[in-house]
Design an enzyme around this catalytic site. Structure first.
Site, PDB file in Angstrom:
ATOM      1  N   GLN A  79     -10.266  -3.882  -3.284  1.00 54.43           N
ATOM      2  CA  GLN A  79     -11.545  -3.308  -2.879  1.00 54.43           C
ATOM      3  C   GLN A  79     -12.625  -3.612  -3.921  1.00 54.43           C
ATOM      4  O   GLN A  79     -13.738  -4.018  -3.594  1.00 54.43           O
ATOM      5  CB  GLN A  79     -11.381  -1.786  -2.721  1.00 54.43           C
ATOM      6  N   ARG A 107     -14.239  -8.084   1.911  1.00 54.43           N
ATOM      7  CA  ARG A 107     -12.801  -7.918   1.665  1.00 54.43           C
ATOM      8  C   ARG A 107     -12.071  -9.214   2.039  1.00 54.43           C
ATOM      9  O   ARG A 107     -11.172  -9.662   1.343  1.00 54.43           O
ATOM     10  CB  ARG A 107     -12.236  -6.748   2.498  1.00 54.43           C
ATOM     11  N   ASP A 141     -17.078   7.503  -1.786  1.00 57.13           N
ATOM     12  CA  ASP A 141     -15.809   7.389  -1.050  1.00 57.13           C
ATOM     13  C   ASP A 141     -15.465   8.790  -0.549  1.00 57.13           C
ATOM     14  O   ASP A 141     -16.084   9.792  -0.966  1.00 57.13           O
ATOM     15  CB  ASP A 141     -14.724   6.844  -2.006  1.00 57.13           C
ATOM     16  N   HIS A 184      -7.363   0.605  -6.453  1.00 60.51           N
ATOM     17  CA  HIS A 184      -7.607  -0.215  -5.258  1.00 60.51           C
ATOM     18  C   HIS A 184      -8.298  -1.505  -5.727  1.00 60.51           C
ATOM     19  O   HIS A 184      -9.488  -1.722  -5.476  1.00 60.51           O
ATOM     20  CB  HIS A 184      -8.489   0.564  -4.288  1.00 60.51           C
ATOM     21  N   ARG A 218       0.874  -1.193   0.000  1.00 59.12           N
ATOM     22  CA  ARG A 218       0.000   0.000   0.000  1.00 59.12           C
ATOM     23  C   ARG A 218       0.898   1.225   0.000  1.00 59.12           C
ATOM     24  O   ARG A 218       1.687   1.426   0.931  1.00 59.12           O
ATOM     25  CB  ARG A 218      -0.915   0.015   1.229  1.00 59.12           C
ATOM     26  N   CYS A 220     -16.479   2.200   0.508  1.00 59.35           N
ATOM     27  CA  CYS A 220     -15.308   1.365   0.835  1.00 59.35           C
ATOM     28  C   CYS A 220     -14.883   1.532   2.288  1.00 59.35           C
ATOM     29  O   CYS A 220     -14.215   0.665   2.835  1.00 59.35           O
ATOM     30  CB  CYS A 220     -14.162   1.692  -0.103  1.00 59.35           C
TER      31      CYS A 220
HETATM   32  N1  NVA Z   1      -9.780   6.921  -1.684  1.00 57.03           N
HETATM   33  C1  NVA Z   1      -9.437   6.559  -0.334  1.00 57.03           C
HETATM   34  C2  NVA Z   1      -9.733   5.116  -0.099  1.00 57.03           C
HETATM   35  C3  NVA Z   1      -9.454   4.639   1.292  1.00 57.03           C
HETATM   36  C4  NVA Z   1      -9.726   3.181   1.473  1.00 57.03           C
HETATM   37  C5  NVA Z   1      -7.983   6.867  -0.076  1.00 57.03           C
HETATM   38  O1  NVA Z   1      -7.149   6.587  -0.945  1.00 57.03           O
HETATM   39  O2  NVA Z   1      -7.672   7.409   0.987  1.00 57.03           O
HETATM   40  N1   CP Z   2     -11.386   0.307   2.342  1.00 59.71           N
HETATM   41  C1   CP Z   2     -10.113   0.206   2.782  1.00 59.71           C
HETATM   42  O1   CP Z   2      -9.183  -0.090   2.024  1.00 59.71           O
HETATM   43  O2   CP Z   2      -9.990   0.425   4.102  1.00 59.71           O
HETATM   44  P1   CP Z   2      -8.607   0.570   4.900  1.00 59.71           P
HETATM   45  O3   CP Z   2      -7.971   1.854   4.440  1.00 59.71           O
HETATM   46  O4   CP Z   2      -9.026   0.608   6.330  1.00 59.71           O
HETATM   47  O5   CP Z   2      -7.748  -0.606   4.569  1.00 59.71           O
END
Ligand code: NVA
Ligand code: CP
Length: 317
Positions: free
Chosen positions: A142, A302, A234, A139, A112, A274
């Protein structure tokens, strides 16, 4: 239950990376969702005994970190948390070295981070599968859970319409690509300055065309959600965009997924997010907690979707 063809198609995923939703074919995506459903219902038993997944997370995470960890534990394997702040990654050890060293210890990496180029670099140097656990661009894990949740609600996916309202971000990109592969019509409703990446849109449209579905970008929230089977939103400011939070709240005024927007959707429509969610911003508290909301089933999925993914990439079938 899965057909022999679906199992053969999943076997071909062994050793591969998942950096983008578009790394999977339509058949592989469908087969992963079927396997995820089978694992969830206990219709299949699979194992990854003794296998180890490394997590390299440069951003916060609750769902992804825990669901990958629990998935590996349930499969008889384990996870090593290689948080950059406690490894040499955070002190600047090159990805090329880190990826080659870790490939000698662990069986797969979930990464990540910010730049998509970074997960691509890990994949280039690693001899083990690399999974995109969220970048600024995509993602994909997801999206698998999201379409599993839609499939559970409606059965067959082709021909359904999913409307995403909000920022044209990483989550929107993977929804567009994965939805296109599955024959789902995907509408992204967003203010003009927050549209999805043009190259991702183009790719999603090509894939949708092959499956007979449509991917649209619409700059009017009501038009974007009208008649849709799923409404999805989101956060307006993703991780790394914290300084833009206030400006984004102003830019997204009128884009809250609330009761008025939900009333424009198909009467059977489900609501997805999400998570984490900010009630009163991108989603109203009433819609988040209302009868159409499937957000906690989605979060649970998930775990099932990633179990299926791990089993396929690590050859546990
Ligand atoms: N778009 C958000 C998703 C978090 C799971 C981010 O990248 O912070
Ligand atoms: N939706 C998602 O990826 O959540 P986290 O950021 O908590 O992993």
């Amino acid at each position: 239950m899965q057909s022999a063809t679906a199992i053969t198609c999943l076997a071909e995923l062994r050793g591969r990376d998942l950096l983008s939703s578009a790394d999977l074919t339509a058949e592989e995506t469908g087969a992963l969702l079927t396997l995820a459903g089978d694992l969830k219902r206990g219709h299949r038993r699979v194992e990854l005994a003794g296998r180890v997944l490394g997590l390299i997370f440069s951003k916060a995470s609750t769902r992804t970190r825990v669901s990958f960890s629990v998935a590996m534990a349930r499969l008889g394997g384990q996870v090593i948390d290689l948080n950059p702040s406690v490894s040499q990654v955070g002190r600047g050890e090159p990805i090329a070295d880190t990826a080659r060293v870790l490939s000698r210890y662990v069986d797969a990496l979930a990464v990540r981070t910010f730049a998509q180029a970074e997960v691509e670099e890990y994949a280039h140097w690693a001899s083990i599968p690399v999974i995109n656990a969220l970048t600024d661009l995509e993602h994909p894990c997801q999206a698998l859970a999201d379409y599993l949740t839609l499939q559970e609600a409606f059965g067959a996916l082709p021909g359904l319409t999913l409307s995403y309202v909000g920022d044209g971000n990483n989550v929107a990109h993977s929804l567009m690509l994965c939805g296109a592969l599955l024959g789902v019509n995907v509408r992204v409703g967003c203010p003009p300055d927050f549209a999805p990446d043009a190259a991702v849109l183009e790719r999603a449209r090509q894939l949708a065309c092959e499956r007979g579905s449509v991917v649209e970008v619409i700059h009017d929230p009501v038009a974007a959600v009208r008649g849709a089977h799923a409404l999805y939103t989101d956060v307006w400011a993703s991780m790394g965009q914290e300084e833009e939070k206030d400006a984004r709240q102003r830019a997204f005024a009128g884009w809250c997924l609330n009761e008025e927007l939900l009333a424009e959707a198909d009467p059977r429509a489900i609501v997805l997010h999400c998570l984490p969610a900010y009630r009163g911003l991108e989603i109203s508290a009433g819609v988040m907690e209302g009868s159409a909301s499937r957000v906690f089933d989605q979060a649970e999925n998930r775990l099932h979707a990633q179990q299926a993914l791990l089993v396929a990439l690590l050859g546990g079938l």
